[in-house]
Design an enzyme around this catalytic site. Structure first.
Site, PDB file in Angstrom:
ATOM      1  N   CYS A  61      12.938  10.051   8.581  1.00  6.25           N
ATOM      2  CA  CYS A  61      12.912   9.585   9.822  1.00  6.25           C
ATOM      3  C   CYS A  61      14.139   9.539  10.775  1.00  6.25           C
ATOM      4  O   CYS A  61      14.038   9.733  12.075  1.00  6.25           O
ATOM      5  CB  CYS A  61      12.472   8.082   9.880  1.00  6.25           C
ATOM      6  SG  CYS A  61      13.378   7.277   8.458  1.00  6.25           S
ATOM      7  N   LYS A  75       0.948  -1.024   0.106  1.00  6.09           N
ATOM      8  CA  LYS A  75      -0.123  -0.131  -0.032  1.00  6.09           C
ATOM      9  C   LYS A  75       0.639   1.300  -0.015  1.00  6.09           C
ATOM     10  O   LYS A  75       1.511   1.623   1.072  1.00  6.09           O
ATOM     11  CB  LYS A  75      -0.861   0.091   1.279  1.00  6.09           C
ATOM     12  CG  LYS A  75      -2.112   1.128   0.977  1.00  6.09           C
ATOM     13  CD  LYS A  75      -2.751   1.726   2.068  1.00  6.09           C
ATOM     14  CE  LYS A  75      -2.028   2.592   2.992  1.00  6.09           C
ATOM     15  NZ  LYS A  75      -2.070   3.925   2.060  1.00  6.09           N
ATOM     16  N   GLU A 121       8.322  14.688  16.753  1.00  8.39           N
ATOM     17  CA  GLU A 121       8.880  14.693  15.756  1.00  8.39           C
ATOM     18  C   GLU A 121       8.277  15.679  14.644  1.00  8.39           C
ATOM     19  O   GLU A 121       6.927  15.957  14.668  1.00  8.39           O
ATOM     20  CB  GLU A 121       8.508  13.351  15.090  1.00  8.39           C
ATOM     21  CG  GLU A 121       9.347  13.052  13.681  1.00  8.39           C
ATOM     22  CD  GLU A 121       9.143  11.776  13.395  1.00  8.39           C
ATOM     23  OE1 GLU A 121       7.886  11.174  13.362  1.00  8.39           O
ATOM     24  OE2 GLU A 121      10.208  11.042  12.799  1.00  8.39           O
ATOM     25  N   GLU A 169       9.065   0.246  10.810  1.00  4.62           N
ATOM     26  CA  GLU A 169      10.326   1.551  10.729  1.00  4.62           C
ATOM     27  C   GLU A 169       9.621   2.625  11.117  1.00  4.62           C
ATOM     28  O   GLU A 169       8.910   3.215  10.309  1.00  4.62           O
ATOM     29  CB  GLU A 169      10.819   1.510   9.321  1.00  4.62           C
ATOM     30  CG  GLU A 169      12.099   1.740   9.144  1.00  4.62           C
ATOM     31  CD  GLU A 169      13.132   1.223   9.873  1.00  4.62           C
ATOM     32  OE1 GLU A 169      13.655   1.681  10.859  1.00  4.62           O
ATOM     33  OE2 GLU A 169      13.341  -0.051   9.427  1.00  4.62           O
TER      34      GLU A 169
END
Ligand code: NAD
Length: 497
Positions: free
Chosen positions: A299, A190, A396, A265
């Site tokens: 990331c 996806k 983040e 992840e």
């Protein structure tokens, strides 16, 4: 109405089949729903793409199931799978320019980075795992039972659900497909709803390379609909996800009902520690790259720049100047360093966090607002005097916002760097070998870069400590996540020598 694209770009967009790739065919969703993918330079539509629903997920999983249970893919020699993966890499290389432009159009990243980073890394990744395809072997295990032979096989898991984000769309797809396919699994992947286009094109290239129908199925649409249906699907055998920690936790819960293994992840808040002896100009440049690369949408972003007090003021001054010189603009211009953020949602979230930083007392050195008056561009932003308890030092941001913190002693900086739920990556800048060792051994992170940042190699394990993830991508270790061990005992009869 579509955005006003150049003729070349429009041709590239027209070459994409904006549908669902299921069982080797590009098809509409069962209900005919579509969603719009946007040009982040303007917020205007690029095109409509088939929106996957839960019923479409069923069809995609069925196709992958059939390809695994009855098709050739897990049964052909590994070397043949490797040959097909090498071919796929060659096709990406053949179409590199068009794919790079498509990636930049959908995502907003400067096209010269798509050309020199995303595409070459994706190609190398596929070649690396193509090389593994005929080297995945079990072993003969010496046993204590008399006249008994025991051997192991490494077998593929089956149907693998893979869910990827929008920050490196094509590269993340290569990271996921390489290890899954070389080991003989079949896949339903996806793509992120913000960036479906290169995934669909790469799905088509899989078919051209000779990947049999049903082995790679590509869908896109809302995460909470198709992503959730896929992650919790009873007929898949493993779930692999890259994205936010928040969604990673949902994925694990969804997979738990089927007791499926997951690899995750996830996010990070990576510390980048600048020691007093570091070459300041080099460290400023690398710390700038560590945070601002890909519009801050990494990331691994070095989003807590810890600078030693002896060099703090000089570092802040130089880091601010570097950010002020950062060239923000059209990702298709050759000198652009920074394009727009991927979406309005991300743009608003980042601007909100910048406001929080100001309110909580961080010192805004430069930037702090939108760039220009259309699209999702944000000024390169630097905050100094950032404290550990501020939101911008904990959450983040995933945007072009550098937070610079001050440190004094090694014990203190290691403790503060590790005082996070995340543990994806870290940077260390020093000329002193002992300091480099002390820091890299003390930091709780899956990757530590010493005097460099964001270096990636297909052979080197990558993944997170703590809430930055589970499992490792890259290298041999990733193959273990896509295979399972079968032990076979056979009595040895007749005379044995
Ligand atoms: P996300 O985690 O929501 O999206 C990643 C992928 O997961 C997409 O394909 C999405 O459709 C899918 N998804 C979303 N909800 C799902 C669900 N309930 N079940 C299954 N799949 C689902 O990321 P986002 O909302 O696009 O971005 C939010 C934040 O995540 C960013 O601001 C950033 O901090 C972080 N992020 C991290 C990475 C990374 O590489 N670690 C990548 C993208 C975003």
């Amino acid at each position: 109405a579509t955005t006003s694209l150049s003729r070349d770009l429009q041709e590239i967009v027209n070459s994409v089949k904006p549908k669902l790739l299921i069982n080797g065919k590009f098809i509409d969703s069962l209900g005919g729903q579509t969603f719009t993918t946007e040009d982040p330079r303007t917020g205007e539509p690029i095109c409509e793409v088939a929106e996957c629903t839960a019923e479409d997920v069923d069809a995609a999983v069925d196709a992958a199931r059939k390809a695994f249970d009855h098709g050739p893919w897990p049964r052909i020699p590994g070397r043949e799978r490797g040959r097909i993966l090498y071919k796929l890499a060659d096709l990406l290389e053949r179409d590199l320019e068009a794919l790079a432009q498509l990636e930049s159009l959908d995502n907003g990243k400067p096209v010269h980075f798509s050309r020199t980073a995303d595409l070459p890394l994706a190609i190398e990744h596929l070649r690396y795992y193509a090389g593994w395809a005929d080297k995945i072997a079990g072993e003969v295990v010496p046993v204590g039972v008399p006249n008994m032979q025991a051997i192991t096989y490494r077998e593929p898991l089956g149907v693998v659900a893979q869910i990827i984000p929008w920050n490196f769309p094509l590269l993340m797809m290569a990271w996921k497909l390489g290890p899954a396919l070389c080991a003989g699994n079949t896949v339903v992947l996806k793509a992120a709803e913000q960036t479906p286009l290169t995934a669909l094109r790469m799905g088509e290239l899989c078919l051209e390379a000779g990947v049999p129908e049903g082995v790679v199925n590509v869908i896109s649409g809302e995460g909470s609909v198709s992503g959730a249906a896929l992650a919790g699907h009873p007929r898949v055998n493993k779930v692999a996800f890259t994205g936010s920690t928040e969604v990673g936790k949902l994925i694990m819960k969804q997979a738990a009902d089927n007791l499926n293994p997951v690899t995750l992840e996830l996010g990070g808040k990576s510390p980048n520690i600048i020691c007093p002896d570091a070459d300041i100009d080099a460290a400023v440049e690398q710390a700038h790259f560590a945070l601002f690369f890909n519009m801050g949408q990494c990331c691994t972003a070095g989003s807590r720049t810890f600078v030693h007090e002896d060099i703090y003021d000089e570092f802040v001054k130089k880091a601010t100047e570097r950010a002020q010189n950062r060239k923000v603009g059209d990702p298709f211009a050759s000198d652009t360093e920074q394009g727009p953020q991927v979406s309005k949602e991300q743009f608003d979230k980042i601007l909100g966090l910048i406001e929080t930083g100001k309110k909580q007392g961080a010192k805004l050195q430069t930037g702090g607002g939108r760039h220009g008056d259309k699209g999702y561009f944000i000024q390169p932003t630097v905050f100094s005097d950032v404290r550990d308890d501020m939101t911008i030092a904990k959450d983040e941001i995933f945007g072009p916002v550098q937070s610079i913190l001050k440190w004094k002693t090694f014990e203190e900086v290691i403790e503060r760097a590790n005082n996070s739920n995340y543990g994806l990556a870290a940077g260390v800048f020093t000329k002193n070998l002992n300091w480099a060792n002390t820091l890299s051994r003390g930091l709780k992170a899956g990757t530590v870069w010493v005097n460099c940042y964001d270096v990636f190699d297909a052979a080197v394990p990558f993944g997170g400590y703590k809430q930055s993830g589970i499992g490792r991508e890259h290298g041999r270790e990733c193959i273990d996540h896509y295979t399972q061990t079968k032990a076979v005992y056979t009595p040895l009869e007749g005379p044995q020598s």
